[in-house]
Design an enzyme around this catalytic site. Sequence first.
Site, mmCIF file in Angstrom:
data_model
loop_
_atom_site.group_PDB
_atom_site.id
_atom_site.type_symbol
_atom_site.label_atom_id
_atom_site.label_comp_id
_atom_site.label_asym_id
_atom_site.label_seq_id
_atom_site.Cartn_x
_atom_site.Cartn_y
_atom_site.Cartn_z
ATOM 1 C CD GLU A 43 -2.110 -2.142 1.517
ATOM 2 O OE1 GLU A 43 -3.084 -2.895 1.349
ATOM 3 O OE2 GLU A 43 -1.048 -2.506 2.045
ATOM 4 C CB THR A 44 1.497 4.043 -2.017
ATOM 5 O OG1 THR A 44 2.519 3.126 -2.435
ATOM 6 C CG2 THR A 44 2.089 5.437 -1.951
#
Length: 285
Positions: A43-44
């Site tokens: 995830e970013t």
Amino acid sequence: MLYYVIDAFTDTKFGGNPAGVVIHDDLDEKFMQKFAAEVRFSETAFIKKFNNKMFEIKFFTPTSQVELCGHATIASFKALLDSRDVENNNTYYIKTLAGTLSVTLDQSIIMMEQAEPKLGKVFDDFECLSDLFNIDKSQIESENYNLVPQAASTGLWDIMLPIKTKDALYALNPDFKALAEFSKSNNVGGVHAFTLDTKEGIAESRNFCPLYGIDEEAATGTSNGALTYYLFSNHVLWNFNKEYTFLQGYSMGRPSTIITKLVNKENPRVMVGGNAIIVTKGILY
């Protein structure tokens, strides 16, 4: 715009779960998705500041946007501490697709409120699950409690999969393509396999989410939040305002420690948190 790589749920570099974090003023979601695919972290997080107490955070995997992500939230507030947008020993609020949630910083330990806890469908087809994970079906359930696989959520739906022994947990060998199809057809993000066969912490777990391009994650805050509520509902945990420790990532060589807490006995909610460490920091052009 500041860009960080931060390991969450650890105080050691290259432990825990890495996340990308971008502090921005006005990026569009098309750019966010392309950037998340470029850096390829599970995830970013993309943070936009509304005021001194409120932030918006959007979370992207390499393939899609998700409602909430625990480890990327922990990483986000480590970045905000570094950028001096937040201060220790304060409470802040984040707007997410899972709702507006509180985040508390206490001596650099970051604790985030989870969305309303829910239990869902029971998965009692042990033959199907054993085929998906290439294990004997006798290893599903728990030695000392009547636990069955069941969907649970504190922001994202996962199937809680009890495994009898630590050895069996480490031996899980999922068919990722089949698991992605199974997750999609059952409207869950993935499977959070866990065992109570541990000398440290409440449980040790492995999280599989191939539907969103993540075969396995080293630390998943929302899933351990859901696991906390699942164990509370099954009378394994019962104390409120007590910190519980969960282990993850050891089978991947990225040991992670996730802290959870049950709060508000009248209307139970779960807090999830831990420490984080900055690996690198730069400027996004």
